[in-house]
Enzyme design. Structure first.
Site, PDB file in Angstrom:
ATOM      1  N   LYS A 212       0.854  -1.170   0.000  1.00  0.00           N
ATOM      2  CA  LYS A 212       0.000   0.000   0.000  1.00  0.00           C
ATOM      3  C   LYS A 212       0.906   1.240   0.000  1.00  0.00           C
ATOM      4  O   LYS A 212       1.432   1.635   1.045  1.00  0.00           O
ATOM      5  CB  LYS A 212      -0.905  -0.005   1.234  1.00  0.00           C
ATOM      6  N   GLU A 293       8.247   1.693  12.073  1.00  0.00           N
ATOM      7  CA  GLU A 293       8.971   2.920  12.433  1.00  0.00           C
ATOM      8  C   GLU A 293       7.951   4.033  12.336  1.00  0.00           C
ATOM      9  O   GLU A 293       7.334   4.239  11.289  1.00  0.00           O
ATOM     10  CB  GLU A 293      10.152   3.147  11.493  1.00  0.00           C
ATOM     11  N   CYS A 327      11.499  11.695   9.235  1.00  0.00           N
ATOM     12  CA  CYS A 327      11.207  11.115  10.553  1.00  0.00           C
ATOM     13  C   CYS A 327      12.240  11.584  11.574  1.00  0.00           C
ATOM     14  O   CYS A 327      11.950  11.675  12.769  1.00  0.00           O
ATOM     15  CB  CYS A 327      11.232   9.587  10.476  1.00  0.00           C
TER      16      CYS A 327
END
Length: 542
Positions: A212, A293, A327
């Site tokens: 996805k 994560e 991130c």
């Protein structure tokens, strides 16, 4: 039959092209940008190796020019998701049975294609579709993606070579199997290399995936899927499913064949996945492995001995490169009072030359954030800081989404250590500074440790080795990737395995052998050469 025990040589990291004026790579990238900008492509789900047209359409637009359409894509429905699961399961046995060196060869070929034929295609698609500068696109995909492909094969050769001890009477051996089922890979917008790795790390170890992709990274992700097919990836091993996450998950999580989740995204989404697996645990053929994560509230912590200029560069680069959408981006900083004014002056001096605008203009250091939802969220934090008695704007604070989703690099100074923007993840070009008294270094280290639920990246700036050691110890669990005298971004595959704990994920360290271990199911086989002929033991004797 090939019975060689092949060991890959440790690779070198892919060189990063500079795209400086006059270089051939700059010209080739600009040509590819023009080609992609002036063409609208059609993107289809790829299931069992075949492109499927559903007629339920979405659009890919540029963050820096949101009226400009780059692609139109077909969204999958529940029927197509089930088709993908069926295709993956049909491909699984042959893929798992294939000698691992053959799987590794496909990955190595993919890396070579990415370094050559596809280099500018992927770079340009990351720039246009995800709002990256030439350098930010280059270090992501191609370079980090190539590193994942090459280093993973090297790590796999090490892993497969790890065998238990045998003696003259027995032979003990480990067989590293894939898992019984499929891996559901849910990938983020901000790093195309991560999208690749979330699929190819399990696939290399003999697993199959349904993928996805992030809606705002479909363009580059589609090109990656086409690259993998060209490299020889068999049909059905990886199945590419653009569309609604809720639709895809509604089918994937109800399948008894779900064997693993490989995820990068928000903490709240990951928690919901974990709960859903728990609720459905009785339907699965095996306990699904959960690897994720998630969020971060990454910090820079300065000691009074830190050089102000070095600290300023780290804040500017760490917080504002790729608009703070990494991130690992620096999102909060703790600076001693004696150091804050000279540091801010250096930042303001550098910011006078920082330009913001379209990715096709290579003079722009800052581009647009990914979409309107993100823009509105970030603007909300800026507006609340302007109105708050507990914060003030020290730099920037302006934004405009008329043409693209542009937010000016912004520094908020928090007057209280628990102000919202120093605690909560923002994911934009905003950093919050807390100025502390010079003699409260250790006390403020504990504050840093306790302020955020996240534990992804962080850094310490100091010229005092005792201070560095103290920070390392107190901040032991505050960051899975900890940097000394450097910004908290820029982890390199094979050099700084990446991941964090607490609310930042399962810390399974992408870019190392540790991540590959998660995608195997080991079987130990013992063979005895002289089986026992009597049940008795010596202690039974009279």
């Amino acid at each position: 039959m090939n019975n060689a025990n092949y060991v890959f040589r440790e690779p070198l990291n892919e060189p990063v092209y500079s795209y400086a004026p006059g270089t051939p790579e700059r010209k080739l990238l600009q040509e590819e940008l023009d080609r992609q900008y002036n063409k609208v492509i059609e993107i289809c789900p790829i299931i069992g190796g075949k492109e499927i047209k559903t007629g339920d359409m979405g659009q890919v637009v540029m963050p820096t020019e949101h009226s400009h359409v780059l692609a139109k894509y077909h969204k999958v429905g529940e029927k197509e998701v089930q088709m993908a699961i069926d295709a993956a399961m049909a491909a699984k046995k042959d893929w798992e049975d294939m000698p691992w060196i053959q799987r590794a060869s496909i990955m190595m070929k993919a890396g070579e294609l990415l370094a050559t034929k596809y280099r500018y295609i992927l770079n340009a698609s990351c720039m246009l579709g995800q709002g990256k500068s030439p350098m930010q696109a280059e270090i992501d995909c191609p370079c980090e993606a190539i590193d994942f492909l090459r280093f993973n094969t090297y790590f796999a050769s090490q892993l497969y070579g790890q065998q238990p001890i045998s003696d003259h009477a027995t032979l003990n051996r480990n067989e590293y199997r894939g898992m019984e089922g499929f891996v559901y890979a849910i990938t983020p917008f901000n790093f195309t290399s991560i999208a690749l790795n979330l699929n190819v790390a399990p696939a290399l170890m003999g697993n199959v995936t349904i993928w996805k992709p992030s809606t705002t990274a479909i363009l580059s992700n589609y090109y990656l899927m086409k690259l993998l097919q060209e490299a020889g990836l068999p049909d059905g091993v990886i199945n590419f499913l653009p569309g609604s996450g809720s639709v895809i998950s509604s089918v994937a999580f109800k399948s008894p064949h779900l064997a693993g989740i490989h995820f990068t995204g928000s903490t709240s989404t990951f928690k919901s996945f974990w709960k859903l697996i728990g609720e459905n645990i009785d339907i699965y053929n095996t306990y699904p492995k959960i690897v994720g994560e998630t969020g971060g509230k990454d910090f820079i912590f300065a000691h009074k001995t830190a050089p102000a200029r070095e600290l300023a560069v780290a804040i500017l680069r760490g917080a504002f490169e790729y608009q703070g959408q990494k991130c690992s981006a620096a999102s909060r900083a703790y600076v001693p009072k004696s150091l804050w004014e000279p540091t801010l002056n250096h930042i303001k001096e550098m910011m006078k030359t920082v330009k913001m605008g379209d990715v096709r203009d290579f003079s722009n250091f800052v581009n647009a954030v990914i979409d309107e939802k993100s823009f509105d969220n970030i603007a909300g934090y800026i507006d609340r800081a302007k109105a708050s008695n507990d914060a003030e704007i020290a730099l920037g604070g302006h934004y405009d989404k008329t043409v693209g989703y542009f937010i000016e690099p912004t520094i908020i100074v928090a007057k209280t250590p628990k102000y919202e923007s120093i605690c909560e993840e923002i994911f934009g070009p905003v950093i919050t500074i807390y100025v502390y008294e010079d003699d409260k270094f250790e006390e403020t280290l504990h504050l840093c440790d306790e302020t955020s639920p996240y534990a992804l990246t962080g850094s310490i700036f100091s010229q005092d080795r005792y201070a560095i050691e103290k920070a390392e110890q107190i901040l032991r669990h505050t960051a899975g990737n900890f940097y000394i005298n450097d910004k908290p971004t820029g982890a390199v595959v094979g050099c700084q395995p990446f991941g964090g704990a607490r609310a930042s994920g399962t810390n399974d360290k992408a870019g190392s052998i540790l991540n590959l271990v998660r995608w195997i199911s080991a079987r130990c086989i013992k063979e005895t050469y002289s089986p026992a002929t009597d049940y008795g033991y010596p202690f039974l004797a009279k």
